[in-house]
Every structure is written in C-alpha cells, then in structure tokens.
Design a protein around this motif. Structure first.
Motif, PDB file in Angstrom:
ATOM      1  N   ASP A 283     -33.419   7.457   6.038  1.00  0.00           N
ATOM      2  CA  ASP A 283     -32.303   6.956   5.351  1.00  0.00           C
ATOM      3  C   ASP A 283     -32.582   5.587   4.641  1.00  0.00           C
ATOM      4  O   ASP A 283     -33.637   5.074   4.696  1.00  0.00           O
ATOM      5  CB  ASP A 283     -31.055   6.711   6.215  1.00  0.00           C
ATOM      6  CG  ASP A 283     -31.089   5.523   7.154  1.00  0.00           C
ATOM      7  OD1 ASP A 283     -30.947   4.501   6.760  1.00  0.00           O
ATOM      8  OD2 ASP A 283     -31.982   5.878   8.035  1.00  0.00           O
ATOM      9  N   VAL A 284     -31.856   5.184   3.852  1.00  0.00           N
ATOM     10  CA  VAL A 284     -32.018   3.849   3.209  1.00  0.00           C
ATOM     11  C   VAL A 284     -30.574   2.932   3.319  1.00  0.00           C
ATOM     12  O   VAL A 284     -30.289   1.900   2.922  1.00  0.00           O
ATOM     13  CB  VAL A 284     -31.746   4.033   1.601  1.00  0.00           C
ATOM     14  CG1 VAL A 284     -33.126   4.639   1.065  1.00  0.00           C
ATOM     15  CG2 VAL A 284     -30.652   4.557   0.952  1.00  0.00           C
ATOM     16  N   VAL A 285     -29.833   3.423   4.431  1.00  0.00           N
ATOM     17  CA  VAL A 285     -28.899   2.766   4.931  1.00  0.00           C
ATOM     18  C   VAL A 285     -29.231   1.432   6.089  1.00  0.00           C
ATOM     19  O   VAL A 285     -28.818   0.411   5.691  1.00  0.00           O
ATOM     20  CB  VAL A 285     -27.780   3.555   5.492  1.00  0.00           C
ATOM     21  CG1 VAL A 285     -26.474   2.726   6.022  1.00  0.00           C
ATOM     22  CG2 VAL A 285     -27.263   4.601   4.500  1.00  0.00           C
ATOM     23  N   LEU A 286     -29.991   2.113   6.843  1.00  0.00           N
ATOM     24  CA  LEU A 286     -30.028   0.661   7.882  1.00  0.00           C
ATOM     25  C   LEU A 286     -31.094  -0.151   7.492  1.00  0.00           C
ATOM     26  O   LEU A 286     -31.989   0.097   6.519  1.00  0.00           O
ATOM     27  CB  LEU A 286     -30.626   1.505   9.275  1.00  0.00           C
ATOM     28  CG  LEU A 286     -29.695   2.695   9.865  1.00  0.00           C
ATOM     29  CD1 LEU A 286     -30.338   3.227  11.099  1.00  0.00           C
ATOM     30  CD2 LEU A 286     -28.426   1.853  10.276  1.00  0.00           C
ATOM     31  N   SER A 287     -31.159  -1.306   7.784  1.00  0.00           N
ATOM     32  CA  SER A 287     -32.172  -2.421   7.799  1.00  0.00           C
ATOM     33  C   SER A 287     -33.265  -2.104   8.510  1.00  0.00           C
ATOM     34  O   SER A 287     -33.268  -1.105   9.536  1.00  0.00           O
ATOM     35  CB  SER A 287     -31.544  -3.957   8.189  1.00  0.00           C
ATOM     36  OG  SER A 287     -31.257  -3.889   9.385  1.00  0.00           O
ATOM     37  N   ASP A 288     -34.517  -2.771   8.269  1.00  0.00           N
ATOM     38  CA  ASP A 288     -35.638  -2.508   9.162  1.00  0.00           C
ATOM     39  C   ASP A 288     -35.525  -2.906  10.630  1.00  0.00           C
ATOM     40  O   ASP A 288     -35.917  -2.063  11.582  1.00  0.00           O
ATOM     41  CB  ASP A 288     -36.651  -3.354   8.328  1.00  0.00           C
ATOM     42  CG  ASP A 288     -37.355  -2.786   6.940  1.00  0.00           C
ATOM     43  OD1 ASP A 288     -36.959  -1.890   6.767  1.00  0.00           O
ATOM     44  OD2 ASP A 288     -37.868  -3.615   6.512  1.00  0.00           O
ATOM     45  N   ALA A 289     -34.691  -4.009  10.793  1.00  0.00           N
ATOM     46  CA  ALA A 289     -34.246  -4.393  12.056  1.00  0.00           C
ATOM     47  C   ALA A 289     -33.423  -3.383  12.943  1.00  0.00           C
ATOM     48  O   ALA A 289     -33.816  -3.187  13.858  1.00  0.00           O
ATOM     49  CB  ALA A 289     -33.606  -5.717  12.125  1.00  0.00           C
ATOM     50  N   GLU A 290     -32.578  -2.722  12.322  1.00  0.00           N
ATOM     51  CA  GLU A 290     -31.798  -1.530  12.891  1.00  0.00           C
ATOM     52  C   GLU A 290     -32.540  -0.598  13.263  1.00  0.00           C
ATOM     53  O   GLU A 290     -32.512   0.083  14.316  1.00  0.00           O
ATOM     54  CB  GLU A 290     -30.641  -1.398  11.993  1.00  0.00           C
ATOM     55  CG  GLU A 290     -29.400  -2.522  11.764  1.00  0.00           C
ATOM     56  CD  GLU A 290     -28.465  -1.995  10.844  1.00  0.00           C
ATOM     57  OE1 GLU A 290     -27.277  -2.652  11.033  1.00  0.00           O
ATOM     58  OE2 GLU A 290     -28.857  -1.591   9.889  1.00  0.00           O
ATOM     59  N   LYS A 291     -33.441  -0.182  12.366  1.00  0.00           N
ATOM     60  CA  LYS A 291     -34.415   1.036  12.327  1.00  0.00           C
ATOM     61  C   LYS A 291     -35.445   0.840  13.494  1.00  0.00           C
ATOM     62  O   LYS A 291     -35.585   1.792  14.410  1.00  0.00           O
ATOM     63  CB  LYS A 291     -35.067   1.162  10.978  1.00  0.00           C
ATOM     64  CG  LYS A 291     -34.326   1.827   9.979  1.00  0.00           C
ATOM     65  CD  LYS A 291     -35.219   2.242   8.575  1.00  0.00           C
ATOM     66  CE  LYS A 291     -34.199   2.702   7.600  1.00  0.00           C
ATOM     67  NZ  LYS A 291     -35.109   2.990   6.575  1.00  0.00           N
ATOM     68  N   ALA A 292     -35.539  -0.432  13.569  1.00  0.00           N
ATOM     69  CA  ALA A 292     -36.776  -0.667  14.770  1.00  0.00           C
ATOM     70  C   ALA A 292     -35.979  -0.596  16.295  1.00  0.00           C
ATOM     71  O   ALA A 292     -36.537  -0.265  17.176  1.00  0.00           O
ATOM     72  CB  ALA A 292     -37.358  -2.165  14.440  1.00  0.00           C
ATOM     73  N   GLU A 293     -34.675  -1.128  16.108  1.00  0.00           N
ATOM     74  CA  GLU A 293     -33.903  -1.020  17.478  1.00  0.00           C
ATOM     75  C   GLU A 293     -33.661   0.404  17.794  1.00  0.00           C
ATOM     76  O   GLU A 293     -33.502   0.619  19.006  1.00  0.00           O
ATOM     77  CB  GLU A 293     -32.709  -2.016  17.269  1.00  0.00           C
ATOM     78  CG  GLU A 293     -31.884  -1.856  18.450  1.00  0.00           C
ATOM     79  CD  GLU A 293     -30.526  -2.783  18.146  1.00  0.00           C
ATOM     80  OE1 GLU A 293     -30.103  -3.441  19.054  1.00  0.00           O
ATOM     81  OE2 GLU A 293     -29.939  -2.851  17.074  1.00  0.00           O
ATOM     82  N   GLY A 294     -33.452   1.139  17.067  1.00  0.00           N
ATOM     83  CA  GLY A 294     -33.391   2.860  17.163  1.00  0.00           C
ATOM     84  C   GLY A 294     -32.267   3.107  17.913  1.00  0.00           C
ATOM     85  O   GLY A 294     -31.978   4.240  18.627  1.00  0.00           O
ATOM     86  N   LYS A 295     -30.933   2.097  17.822  1.00  0.00           N
ATOM     87  CA  LYS A 295     -29.632   2.644  18.238  1.00  0.00           C
ATOM     88  C   LYS A 295     -28.868   3.555  17.221  1.00  0.00           C
ATOM     89  O   LYS A 295     -27.782   3.852  17.798  1.00  0.00           O
ATOM     90  CB  LYS A 295     -28.840   1.201  18.654  1.00  0.00           C
ATOM     91  CG  LYS A 295     -29.701   0.536  19.835  1.00  0.00           C
ATOM     92  CD  LYS A 295     -29.913   1.376  21.189  1.00  0.00           C
ATOM     93  CE  LYS A 295     -30.851   0.549  22.301  1.00  0.00           C
ATOM     94  NZ  LYS A 295     -30.988   1.307  23.561  1.00  0.00           N
ATOM     95  N   LEU A 296     -29.052   3.535  16.156  1.00  0.00           N
ATOM     96  CA  LEU A 296     -28.118   4.110  15.197  1.00  0.00           C
ATOM     97  C   LEU A 296     -28.905   5.021  14.290  1.00  0.00           C
ATOM     98  O   LEU A 296     -30.447   4.679  14.153  1.00  0.00           O
ATOM     99  CB  LEU A 296     -27.496   3.082  14.429  1.00  0.00           C
ATOM    100  CG  LEU A 296     -26.670   2.211  14.833  1.00  0.00           C
ATOM    101  CD1 LEU A 296     -26.001   0.884  13.908  1.00  0.00           C
ATOM    102  CD2 LEU A 296     -25.193   2.742  15.477  1.00  0.00           C
ATOM    103  N   MET A 297     -28.558   6.117  13.677  1.00  0.00           N
ATOM    104  CA  MET A 297     -29.241   7.074  12.855  1.00  0.00           C
ATOM    105  C   MET A 297     -28.194   7.783  11.977  1.00  0.00           C
ATOM    106  O   MET A 297     -26.980   7.877  12.308  1.00  0.00           O
ATOM    107  CB  MET A 297     -30.012   8.069  13.589  1.00  0.00           C
ATOM    108  CG  MET A 297     -29.175   9.159  14.474  1.00  0.00           C
ATOM    109  SD  MET A 297     -30.339  10.125  15.315  1.00  0.00           S
ATOM    110  CE  MET A 297     -31.384  10.757  13.915  1.00  0.00           C
ATOM    111  N   GLN A 298     -28.716   8.143  10.722  1.00  0.00           N
ATOM    112  CA  GLN A 298     -27.982   8.794   9.632  1.00  0.00           C
ATOM    113  C   GLN A 298     -28.367  10.330  10.177  1.00  0.00           C
ATOM    114  O   GLN A 298     -29.714  10.812   9.789  1.00  0.00           O
ATOM    115  CB  GLN A 298     -28.349   8.476   8.230  1.00  0.00           C
ATOM    116  CG  GLN A 298     -28.112   6.927   8.312  1.00  0.00           C
ATOM    117  CD  GLN A 298     -27.034   6.373   8.640  1.00  0.00           C
ATOM    118  OE1 GLN A 298     -26.021   6.836   8.364  1.00  0.00           O
ATOM    119  NE2 GLN A 298     -26.946   5.051   9.345  1.00  0.00           N
ATOM    120  N   ILE A 299     -27.587  11.167  10.739  1.00  0.00           N
ATOM    121  CA  ILE A 299     -27.811  12.581  10.934  1.00  0.00           C
ATOM    122  C   ILE A 299     -27.913  13.616   9.866  1.00  0.00           C
ATOM    123  O   ILE A 299     -28.116  14.709  10.091  1.00  0.00           O
ATOM    124  CB  ILE A 299     -26.808  12.919  12.261  1.00  0.00           C
ATOM    125  CG1 ILE A 299     -25.543  13.121  11.777  1.00  0.00           C
ATOM    126  CG2 ILE A 299     -27.010  12.167  13.525  1.00  0.00           C
ATOM    127  CD1 ILE A 299     -24.405  13.975  12.747  1.00  0.00           C
TER     128      ILE A 299
END
Length: 313
Positions: A283-299
C-alpha cells in the motif's frame, strides 16, 4: 445509491486516452461533487471500475466528464470503456471522494503522474475559482502520451509545469527546496511516484498530515506470490489466499462482511490490525515505520511474508 448515465460525447485526447461526457439518462439533476471525487461504474462481468471526475473552469452544469486510459495488458475495464459509443448507458454509484481538496490556508502543490492528472485538474479549477495559491506539476513518459497539456496551459498559465522522463524529468529535491511549511501536497499517479514524493516532502520538512495522495493504478500480482493462510481472530476461521486473489476477495467469498473502498491500497478504509504473522505491505498508506512494525495492513492489496496471518477481524 446508483444512477443511470448516458454517454453524451466521446473525444480522443491521445492515442490511448479517451474522454467521455456523461449526463443523467432521465435528463435530471446530477448529484453535487467536490474536487477529487470519482464515479464507480458497474461494468457487469468485468466488475467495478472507478474514474475521477474532471472539472474545468467554466464547465456548464448538467454533465459529468471522465477520462479513461486504455491499458491493453489490464483486466479489461479500460478496453470495455473504449468500446462504448455515444448513446450507450452506464450504471454508476453517486460520486464519492477519497481524495478531497482540504480547506487549509496554505498554498497547494499538485503533483500528477500520467493519467493521475484527472483529479488534479478539478483541484486546480477549484483552487483557481477560490483565488487560492497553487502550483501544478505534471509528469509523463514523453510529450506524445501526455493528455490535456494544451488545455492546462490555457486554463492555468505559468502555474503549471510539464516534465517528461525523456527530456526534463522532475527533480523532487529541487521542487521541495524552500517549500512554504504551510503547503499541502496532493499527489496522484503510480505507486513509485507517490512513495518518492512522500519521502522527498518529508525530507523537506513537510509532515504526513499535509501530504495527500491517490494511487491511480490497479495493483497487479507479482512474480513469486504464493498462497498463505488468514485466520480470523474473532471466529477462528482459516482461509487460504492463493496467488492472484486478495484477502478481501477470499474473505468475502467466505461470507465475511468487510468495510473497504478503493481496493488500490491508498484510502486506508480496510486497514486491519495484525495479531500474528508478517505482512507483505503493498500500500501507500502506511509510513515506513508502520510497515516495519508490522502491526497494521491494508487487506485490499497487501499479502503475507509468513505462512499465516492472524487478523483482528
């Protein structure tokens, strides 16, 4: 709510971009919409496709305008649209807007890639009518594939800059140098462009709250995609997501009622908490930090790097 529209006129803007003028089939009033809005069309067996509404300064009421770029290697939606003729009828949901133009006081910087220019035409028209400061930068692979260039230059003059990958590619660092800190950035185009613009804007000091974007491509399966399992935490149900299908598609087939919209990975409506497993973010929604954390995703677009995901659904 859906509406029936009739194609009032068709015009070829380039070899691959076709503009459609639409009106209500019953000649009634059309629902109001703001800059950045889109129509979602029901194309029958092909599925639904969304196209941004285009508003130019001085447009008369009573008609709607969209543009469709033909993608010969796509899934058939654009080819179907290009096969239509004046007088044909289409069903569409009433206008929706995942990419609205905000009411902020600062200047607006509009950045378009390819056919992503369409919602930004409407934004430029709205900003121009309101007397608000803006600049529009429009990028394309070459002059021959750029649509609406003459009309943009005529409507907005030197507030528009044109950039061509084979001649004068856009330098994002230069564009953002000395940027007014109150600027709001609006970007519409392919994923790589959005990610590069977001990174450059952040580096120039622009916070994510002032960066707005819409992805103008449908995500495609990637080489190497494999099947993975998704467990629904609330019920214990387990589903297998094969290559070529999305989590949303599989879960809906399994009877789950999900909330989502764009299915491109840019609106954030389907965002879901990940309780176990490692997402493959697309996706293009999450920040790099959020993607690295891995707690959220766009299904709607993201997949899994692990064999299984447990989702908070």
């Amino acid at each position: 709510m859906t509406q029936e529209l009739i194609i009032d006129g068709i015009r070829d803007e380039t070899d691959t971009i076709r503009e459609f003028t639409l009106r209500a089939a019953d000649d009634g009033a059309l629902p109001a919409h703001g800059a950045g809005a889109h129509l979602k069309f029901d194309l029958g067996a092909i599925g639904t496709r969304s196209y941004s509404l285009i508003d130019w300064p001085g447009d008369a009421p009573g008609t709607l305008r969209i543009a469709v770029q033909r993608e010969d290697g796509g899934q058939g939606g654009s080819r179907h649209m290009h096969s239509l003729q004046p007088g044909d009828r289409l069903r569409a949901e009433t206008p929706d807007n995942d990419f609205p133009l905000g009411a902020h006081d600062g200047p607006a910087l509009l950045l378009a890639g390819g056919i992503g220019i369409t919602p930004l035409i409407s934004m430029a028209s709205a900003l121009d009518a309101a007397g608000r400061p803006f600049a529009l930068h429009y990028c394309a692979r070459s002059r021959g594939v750029m649509g609406f260039a003459d009309a943009l230059a005529s409507a907005f003059g030197d507030r528009v800059g044109f950039h061509f990958d084979d001649e004068t590619p856009l330098d994002l660092a230069t564009l953002f140098a000395g940027l007014d800190p109150a600027t709001h950035l609006y970007v519409c185009g392919p994923k790589g462009m959005i990610e590069a613009a977001r990174a450059a804007a952040n580096a120039a000091g622009l916070p994510d709250a002032q960066i707005h974007f819409e992805l103008f491509t449908t995500p495609q399966p990637q080489d190497g995609d494999t099947a993975f399992e998704v467990e629904i935490a609330s019920t214990g149900q387990v589903f297998t997501v094969p290559p070529g299908r999305t989590i949303i598609e599989v879960l809906e087939d399994g009877g789950l009622d999900l909330i989502y919209d764009c299915q491109r990975g840019d609106c954030g409506i389907c965002q879901t908490e990940v309780l176990e497993g490692t997402p493959d973010h697309r996706d293009v929604v999450l920040s790099d930090a959020e993607k690295a954390e891995g707690k959220l995703m766009q299904i709607c677009v993201s997949r899994a790097k692990s064999a299984k995901l447990v989702l908070d659904l």
